[in-house]
Scaffold this active site. Sequence first.
Site, short mmCIF file in Angstrom:
data_model
loop_
_atom_site.label_atom_id
_atom_site.label_comp_id
_atom_site.label_asym_id
_atom_site.label_seq_id
_atom_site.Cartn_x
_atom_site.Cartn_y
_atom_site.Cartn_z
N ASP A 129 3.92 3.81 40.20
CA ASP A 129 4.24 4.52 41.98
C ASP A 129 5.10 4.55 43.20
O ASP A 129 5.41 3.77 42.73
CB ASP A 129 2.16 4.17 42.26
CG ASP A 129 1.76 4.57 42.08
OD1 ASP A 129 1.18 4.86 40.84
OD2 ASP A 129 0.51 3.62 42.08
N ASP A 143 -1.08 10.87 38.84
CA ASP A 143 -2.15 10.44 40.16
C ASP A 143 -2.40 12.24 40.61
O ASP A 143 -3.72 13.08 40.62
CB ASP A 143 -2.20 10.07 40.67
CG ASP A 143 -1.45 8.36 40.44
OD1 ASP A 143 -2.35 8.34 39.72
OD2 ASP A 143 -1.45 7.60 41.14
#
Length: 166
Positions: A129, A143
């Site tokens: 991330d 995401d």
Amino acid sequence: MQERRPVAEVTRGRRYALVGGVAAAVLVADQLSKWWAVNRLSRGPITVVGSARLALTRNSGGAFGLGSGVVPVVVLAVIALVVVLFVVGRSVDRTATAVALGLVLGGALGNLADRVFRSPGFGRGSVIDFVDLRWWPVFNVADAAITCGCVLLVLMSFGRTREAAS
């Protein structure tokens, strides 16, 4: 002589190809952005605008970093989701639905690839991330695609309800 298929079948086939094309584009964009993030952001974060920044994190848990002890179960659930999306994708009747399913499928495959191929090993890998808004959990391209695809599906479901009522 070549047999002609009904127009509805040809159109459905194109929409199924659209699901796959969108999913493939999301998967490639996600993996390339994660490759870039690992190589560039390991030297430190980059401020984008205001408090938003790009900062490398490794998510060993589930959504928002929760449930790190159940990651193998999450991996199995995502595999089941991917199979369901492939099957459902065959019967898509709207272009917007095909795009939405492609976004969700591509995002699921992007994060699944991290779980399968990244350290610490098969089924337990950490998801990369790097988009850090500072007021929301850190996320990635996969995401964002999953979120946008789900929002699109929900919005289209409201339209379906009105169409069915008339």
